[in-house]
Enzyme design. Structure first.
Site, PDB file in Angstrom:
ATOM      1  N   GLY A 171     -25.914   3.985  14.429  1.00  0.00           N
ATOM      2  CA  GLY A 171     -25.954   3.392  15.546  1.00  0.00           C
ATOM      3  C   GLY A 171     -26.733   4.448  16.575  1.00  0.00           C
TER       4      GLY A 171
ATOM      5  N   GLY B  38     -28.096   3.399  20.456  1.00  0.00           N
ATOM      6  CA  GLY B  38     -27.259   3.327  21.360  1.00  0.00           C
ATOM      7  C   GLY B  38     -27.462   4.380  22.397  1.00  0.00           C
ATOM      8  N   GLN B  39     -26.573   4.422  23.492  1.00  0.00           N
ATOM      9  CA  GLN B  39     -26.709   5.214  24.504  1.00  0.00           C
ATOM     10  C   GLN B  39     -26.663   6.960  24.022  1.00  0.00           C
ATOM     11  OE1 GLN B  39     -23.474   5.945  27.231  1.00  0.00           O
ATOM     12  NE2 GLN B  39     -24.738   6.329  28.800  1.00  0.00           N
TER      13      GLN B  39
ATOM     14  N   ASP C  49     -29.734   1.724  12.156  1.00  0.00           N
ATOM     15  CA  ASP C  49     -28.947   0.984  13.241  1.00  0.00           C
ATOM     16  C   ASP C  49     -29.148  -0.368  12.633  1.00  0.00           C
ATOM     17  OD1 ASP C  49     -27.984  -0.678  15.668  1.00  0.00           O
ATOM     18  OD2 ASP C  49     -27.878   1.467  16.797  1.00  0.00           O
TER      19      ASP C  49
ATOM     20  N   ARG D 194     -30.086  -2.521  14.903  1.00  0.00           N
ATOM     21  CA  ARG D 194     -31.472  -2.878  15.889  1.00  0.00           C
ATOM     22  C   ARG D 194     -32.628  -1.805  15.906  1.00  0.00           C
ATOM     23  NH1 ARG D 194     -29.810  -1.765  21.948  1.00  0.00           N
ATOM     24  NH2 ARG D 194     -28.109  -0.450  21.529  1.00  0.00           N
TER      25      ARG D 194
ATOM     26  N   ASP E 113     -26.159  -1.111   8.445  1.00  0.00           N
ATOM     27  CA  ASP E 113     -25.160  -1.993   9.045  1.00  0.00           C
ATOM     28  C   ASP E 113     -23.848  -1.362   8.528  1.00  0.00           C
ATOM     29  OD1 ASP E 113     -22.791  -3.778   9.573  1.00  0.00           O
ATOM     30  OD2 ASP E 113     -23.903  -5.407   9.418  1.00  0.00           O
TER      31      ASP E 113
ATOM     32  N   TYR F 194      -9.939  -0.645  21.543  1.00  0.00           N
ATOM     33  CA  TYR F 194     -10.881   0.312  21.546  1.00  0.00           C
ATOM     34  C   TYR F 194     -10.240   1.538  21.060  1.00  0.00           C
ATOM     35  CZ  TYR F 194     -14.365   3.762  22.773  1.00  0.00           C
ATOM     36  OH  TYR F 194     -15.285   4.737  22.870  1.00  0.00           O
TER      37      TYR F 194
ATOM     38  N   LYS G 236      -9.749   4.185  17.830  1.00  0.00           N
ATOM     39  CA  LYS G 236     -10.203   5.532  17.940  1.00  0.00           C
ATOM     40  C   LYS G 236      -8.972   6.415  17.400  1.00  0.00           C
ATOM     41  CE  LYS G 236     -14.205   5.410  19.732  1.00  0.00           C
ATOM     42  NZ  LYS G 236     -15.443   5.885  18.645  1.00  0.00           N
TER      43      LYS G 236
HETATM   44  N1  NAD Z   1     -21.128   6.554  25.838  1.00  0.00           N
HETATM   45  C1  NAD Z   1     -19.727   6.998  26.201  1.00  0.00           C
HETATM   46  O1  NAD Z   1     -19.465   7.117  27.242  1.00  0.00           O
HETATM   47  C2  NAD Z   1     -18.617   7.331  24.842  1.00  0.00           C
HETATM   48  C3  NAD Z   1     -17.542   7.831  25.277  1.00  0.00           C
HETATM   49  C4  NAD Z   1     -16.760   8.212  24.416  1.00  0.00           C
HETATM   50  C5  NAD Z   1     -16.966   7.893  22.941  1.00  0.00           C
HETATM   51  N2  NAD Z   1     -18.118   7.447  22.704  1.00  0.00           N
HETATM   52  C6  NAD Z   1     -18.335   6.984  21.282  1.00  0.00           C
HETATM   53  O2  NAD Z   1     -19.590   7.302  20.703  1.00  0.00           O
HETATM   54  C7  NAD Z   1     -20.015   6.546  19.888  1.00  0.00           C
HETATM   55  C8  NAD Z   1     -21.391   6.095  20.096  1.00  0.00           C
HETATM   56  O3  NAD Z   1     -21.477   5.384  21.576  1.00  0.00           O
HETATM   57  P1  NAD Z   1     -22.767   4.929  22.515  1.00  0.00           P
HETATM   58  O4  NAD Z   1     -22.580   5.159  23.983  1.00  0.00           O
HETATM   59  O5  NAD Z   1     -23.874   5.481  21.851  1.00  0.00           O
HETATM   60  O6  NAD Z   1     -22.555   3.527  22.251  1.00  0.00           O
HETATM   61  P2  NAD Z   1     -23.623   2.178  22.183  1.00  0.00           P
HETATM   62  O7  NAD Z   1     -22.786   0.907  22.244  1.00  0.00           O
HETATM   63  O8  NAD Z   1     -24.694   2.537  23.311  1.00  0.00           O
HETATM   64  O9  NAD Z   1     -24.294   2.251  20.681  1.00  0.00           O
HETATM   65  C9  NAD Z   1     -23.789   1.959  19.624  1.00  0.00           C
HETATM   66  C10 NAD Z   1     -24.605   1.698  18.861  1.00  0.00           C
HETATM   67  O10 NAD Z   1     -24.155   1.027  17.473  1.00  0.00           O
HETATM   68  C11 NAD Z   1     -24.914   0.027  16.883  1.00  0.00           C
HETATM   69  N3  NAD Z   1     -23.960  -0.785  16.032  1.00  0.00           N
HETATM   70  C12 NAD Z   1     -23.092  -1.774  16.314  1.00  0.00           C
HETATM   71  N4  NAD Z   1     -22.319  -2.426  15.377  1.00  0.00           N
HETATM   72  C13 NAD Z   1     -22.949  -1.711  13.988  1.00  0.00           C
HETATM   73  C14 NAD Z   1     -23.049  -1.744  12.617  1.00  0.00           C
HETATM   74  N5  NAD Z   1     -22.012  -2.815  12.168  1.00  0.00           N
HETATM   75  N6  NAD Z   1     -23.734  -1.011  12.008  1.00  0.00           N
HETATM   76  C15 NAD Z   1     -24.721   0.004  12.410  1.00  0.00           C
HETATM   77  N7  NAD Z   1     -24.755   0.016  13.837  1.00  0.00           N
HETATM   78  C16 NAD Z   1     -23.919  -0.634  14.757  1.00  0.00           C
HETATM   79  C17 NAD Z   1     -25.378  -0.722  18.192  1.00  0.00           C
HETATM   80  O11 NAD Z   1     -26.401  -1.677  17.891  1.00  0.00           O
HETATM   81  C18 NAD Z   1     -25.698   0.421  19.032  1.00  0.00           C
HETATM   82  O12 NAD Z   1     -26.967   0.693  19.090  1.00  0.00           O
HETATM   83  C19 NAD Z   1     -19.117   5.272  19.803  1.00  0.00           C
HETATM   84  O13 NAD Z   1     -18.270   5.594  18.918  1.00  0.00           O
HETATM   85  C20 NAD Z   1     -18.296   5.482  21.112  1.00  0.00           C
HETATM   86  O14 NAD Z   1     -17.122   4.948  21.141  1.00  0.00           O
HETATM   87  C21 NAD Z   1     -18.954   6.879  23.851  1.00  0.00           C
END
Ligand code: NAD
Length: 318
Positions: free
Chosen positions: A10, A13-14, A36, A38, A53, A142, A146
């Site tokens: 992943g 992502g953010q 990822d 993407r 994936d 969600y 978790k």
């Molecule tokens: N950002 C926050 O505020 C926050 C807070 C608490 C926990 N988290 C946890 O941190 C982790 C990452 O969060 P984030 O904010 O970067 O999320 P995000 O949505 O920005 O990024 C998630 C990434 O996972 C990828 N993804 C989706 N399905 C997939 C698959 N089947 N195989 C591989 N990749 C796949 C997506 O393309 C995306 O780039 C998550 O587990 C989230 O629950 C985030």
């Protein structure tokens, strides 16, 4: 951490957009494999990338064998608001993905880092200073994934000796990559509007208090926990970590100290408001402080000043 390579799932992502460059700066670009479904933005820098994936065990297994991976930062997941829209896919990705990552980790002796969330708490958890060990009866898909993920990581450690570790993250604020569809996205969007000189319409009530953290603190916490001596850890998975708690009204007021004309109104989205109302307002991070020395660096004024400075510098025409 062990000397083998690090795989980040992943990674586009953010969090991955900042974790990958931070890991590459610390351990070397060729030791960190981004993955990822993407392509990530070019800002994550040079270094290996694999299409993985996480719902396909062969793709995870291939990447781990090809790059001799010893540690997986497993970020791939659907976030809270998206998971409510697509609960079946959220179960597949959040639970199915973690299960497959843990199975591959078991086969190849990898350590696994998992970010849990304050979403793993629920309405029956104490709302103020939610304890490390407490009632966890979340009411969202969600949150259910978790809690189950926290337990599955504990199980793989206790049963198979896998070095699993994790954090319960608050909402994260970042100026690098857009948030992925969570309940705390408003605390990022508001800064973009402020810098563009536009009014912000918040999707939560302005008195909704939630635990939050600035991304640099979170990224540091990931690395500090993975580097902590194993014998010091009592909890291992799902450490509460806290930095600040605030409401939309309070963040709005803080931004107005820098941009006095900035306006905010609220148009409540009932789905995201219900999710927010089921989460605690603040969390107790004393276990993380005692077991591996966690300390946040950014409070609300410091984060606000830094976000505005960084976003203004990258705004068109700046
Ligand atoms: N950002 C926050 O505020 C926050 C807070 C608490 C926990 N988290 C946890 O941190 C982790 C990452 O969060 P984030 O904010 O970067 O999320 P995000 O949505 O920005 O990024 C998630 C990434 O996972 C990828 N993804 C989706 N399905 C997939 C698959 N089947 N195989 C591989 N990749 C796949 C997506 O393309 C995306 O780039 C998550 O587990 C989230 O629950 C985030």
């Amino acid at each position: 951490m062990n000397e083998r390579r690090i795989l980040v799932t992943g990674a586009a992502g953010q969090i991955g957009s900042e974790l990958v460059p931070a890991l590459r700066a610390r351990y070397g670009a060729d030791r960190v494999v981004a993955s990822d479904v993407r392509l990530p933005a070019s800002s994550i820098g040079d270094g290996p990338f694999e299409h993985v994936d996480c719902t396909h065990i062969r793709e995870i297994d291939y990447a781990v064998r090809r790059w001799d991976v010893g540690t997986v930062f497993h970020l791939a997941a659907l976030l809270s608001a998206v998971a409510e829209e697509r609960p079946r896919v959220a179960w597949e990705v959040n639970m199915g993905g973690l299960y497959r990552v843990l199975e591959v980790a078991r086969s190849h002796g990898c350590a696994v880092f998992l970010p849990s969330s304050i979403g793993a708490f629920g309405p029956s958890t104490p709302a103020e200073s939610a304890p490390q060990d407490t009632l966890q009866r979340p009411t969202t898909m969600y949150g259910i994934t978790k809690v189950a993920s926290e337990l599955l990581c504990d199980y793989y450690h206790d049963r198979f000796g896998i070095d699993t570790r994790g954090l319960r993250l608050p909402g994260l604020v970042s100026h690098v990559a857009p948030p992925g569809g969570g309940t705390t996205d408003w605390a990022v969007d508001i800064f973009h509007r402020a810098v563009r000189g536009e009014r912000y319409v918040c999707f939560l009530r302005d008195d909704t208090r939630l635990p939050m953290m600035y991304m640099p603190d979170a990224i540091r916490a990931f690395m500090e926990l993975m580097e902590a001596p194993a014998e010091a850890l009592v909890h291992r998975n799902a450490f509460n970590i806290a930095a600040m708690s605030f409401t939309p009204a309070e963040l709005h007021a803080e931004i107005r100290r820098h941009r006095s004309g900035f306006e905010m109104t609220c148009e409540v989205d009932p789905v995201r408001q219900a999710i927010a109302d089921s989460w605690p307002e603040s969390i107790d991070d004393s276990a993380a402080r005692a077991e591996w020395g966690w300390r946040p660096e950014f409070d609300l004024p410091a984060m606000t000043a830094d976000m505005l400075e960084k976003l203004s510098a990258s705004a068109p025409g700046a």
